[in-house]
Enzyme design. Structure first.
Site: not given
Length: 534
Positions: A200, A417
């Site tokens: 991320e 995720e």
């Protein structure tokens, strides 16, 4: 009628043979199961080092920026920290049994840079005890039939590198990360086939350097008075620029490392939301959706696919956005085998007409207003609980995957995720949390949309990882937010308790066991009904 009789005989024969092999039928009476997805589709659970391991002063580990952030500014992480976390460092063998119990294929975890290279630099020496911990973890996973899926960097750079030169604010980080990655490939590459460089980069750059609500906690003072230093108009761009170049450098090392198997893959993990227009009849709000996607996805994916930043960002940020040399552009382009996507939720967006140009920052460069409701007052989700951090919008996953397919040449994707949060405010009992109906619905609905994206739309998705195996330290929210399939009792020795979602996944992912007679009858009935009478 003859065809139906033949089909019936074939079905019974297939069922009998499959049962004799100790397997259940490849079609199911349930709406969805493991076999609804392509062969070799990878199901797993995800974690990260700082959120899980604990043992911050054990085994030769040095402090990371998250150790410093949580201790220097405890009020910014709910007065919590990862000193103990969920004690995965000492309990990993038992936790791996939980993964196996759910019939998961893979476990995604990250390597603590400061546990392996305490100074951050390979030239200063290696912490052998830290290396051995990860070797033991990898061996234990493989022994239990679970594939290790490794992230090299999940936000926890050694504090020493930030003290020395500002970590990702400096191009010096590129070679230090290259060396760290090369060492990891050499040490673990013979047993690890799935790698990601960074987790991320959007969140790391924006939360750490624009909003200042996550480590490293820098921003312009007028953005957040708790930030001691920073520049929200320049630093997020600079950090992501150096991060992308560090990613490309690591991939170079990966592709020439003789310890890496030929079938091994490497990628990067992005974390886009999906977006819908605040006003469905507004052209400017529809344009705002595209702009939001460019900033949320294109900022990091366009350089990897096309070799440069999107024109929208270049125009908006101007000289605050660093540029790539021709050599850097070539190094970046195609520096991935797959893209990891962390998808949780969606937002409405509207065009923002009122931006203070005298105070530039990354967030306002987008000229967007992010909203929880649309113009009619409807939430993006039917889940209207005001304590929710993330709102369930499964359709957004399918839309996002199609957007990436169409705009970025249909890359191989892993959903690295996807998860549902419970906010623990003291009013909910452990028993109620373990019941976990909404988390089951969340995963079931997202898996349905994912299956459609693959089978109906042709999106090239190879795996799905839930966040997370265990409740854990959730950054600025501390331990107040629970994402785990297993409940962690923070008041009673960190004991683990299976939520019903863990039991749901165990059933969903079941590979073996003889089908029950009723299941066999229903499956035959379904085939019988589907064949036209002749």
């Amino acid at each position: 009628m003859a065809i139906k009789l033949i089909a019936l005989v074939i079905t019974i024969c297939v069922a009998s043979w499959d049962s004799a092999q100790g397997r259940s039928l490849r079609f199911s009476t349930t709406p969805l199961n493991r076999y609804s997805f392509p062969p070799h589709f990878d199901f797993g659970v995800a974690s990260s080092a700082y959120q899980y391991e604990g043992a911050v002063e054990e085994g030769g580990r040095s402090p990371s920026i998250w150790d410093n952030f949580t201790h220097a500014f405890p009020e910014r992480t709910n007065m919590d920290n990862g000193d103990v976390a969920v004690d995965f460092y000492h309990r990993y063998k038992d936790d791996i049994k939980l993964i196996k119990e759910m019939n998961m294929d893979s476990f995604r975890f990250s390597l603590s840079w400061s546990r392996i290279l305490p100074s951050g630099k390979l030239s200063d020496g290696v912490n052998k005890e830290g290396v051995q911990f990860y070797k033991n973890l990898i061996d234990e996973l493989i022994k239990n039939g679970i594939k290790p899926f490794v992230t090299i960097y999940h936000w926890d750079i050694p504090q020493a590198l930030d003290d020395e030169y500002g970590s990702f604010l400096s191009p010096r980080i590129i070679d230090d990360f290259r060396n760290f990655a090369r060492f990891c490939f050499q040490e673990f590459g013979d047993k690890v086939s799935m790698w990601t460089t960074f987790n991320e980069p959007y969140v790391y750059s924006v939360s750490g350097y624009d909003a200042g609500n996550k480590a490293i906690g820098r921003c312009s003072k007028w953005v957040n008075s708790l930030c001691i230093a920073g520049d929200s108009g320049t630093e997020p761009y600079l950090v992501s620029h150096n991060l992308l170049l560090a990613h490309a450098a690591a991939v170079e090392e990966f592709r020439k490392c003789d310890k890496i198997s030929q079938d091994a893959k490497i990628g990067i993990v992005l974390s886009p939301y999906w977006f819908e227009p605040y006003d469905i009849d507004s052209e400017s709000d529809k344009e705002a959706v595209e702009r939001a996607l460019v900033f949320n996805i294109g900022w990091h994916l366009s350089p990897l696919v096309f070799g440069d930043y999107p024109e929208t960002i270049k125009t908006t940020a101007g000289n605050r956005l660093p540029s790539f040399t021709k050599e850097q552009s070539m190094m970046l382009q195609n520096s991935f085998d797959f893209i990891g996507i962390n998808y949780y939720t969606a937002r409405f967006v509207a065009h923002d007409l009122h931006v203070d140009l005298s105070r530039p920052r990354f967030t306002t460069d987008q000229h967007l207003q992010y909203k929880l409701t649309n113009r009619s007052g409807d939430h993006i989700s039917s889940e209207s609980d005001g304590t929710k951090i993330l709102w369930s919008y499964p359709e957004g996953l399918r839309k996002l995957l199609n957007y990436i397919k169409n705009k970025y040449n249909n890359p191989t994707i892993y959903i690295t995720e996807n998860g549902f949060d419970d906010y623990e405010n003291g009013s909910v009992t452990r028993e109620e949390i373990i019941e976990d109906t909404k988390r089951i619905e969340y995963h079931q609905n997202h898996l349905q949309q994912l299956q459609k994206a693959i089978t109906e739309d042709g999106c090239n998705v190879k795996g799905y990882f839930t966040w997370s195996l265990l409740d854990n330290f959730e950054w600025e929210h501390g331990y107040a937010v629970r994402f785990g399939l297993y409940y962690v009792d923070y008041k009673n020795g960190l004991s683990r308790h299976a939520k019903n979602s863990a039991k749901w996944f165990k059933h969903f992912l079941q590979r073996s066991g003889k089908p029950m007679p009723l299941d066999l009858f229903k499956s035959v009935k379904n085939w019988w009904s589907a064949i036209p009478m002749i």
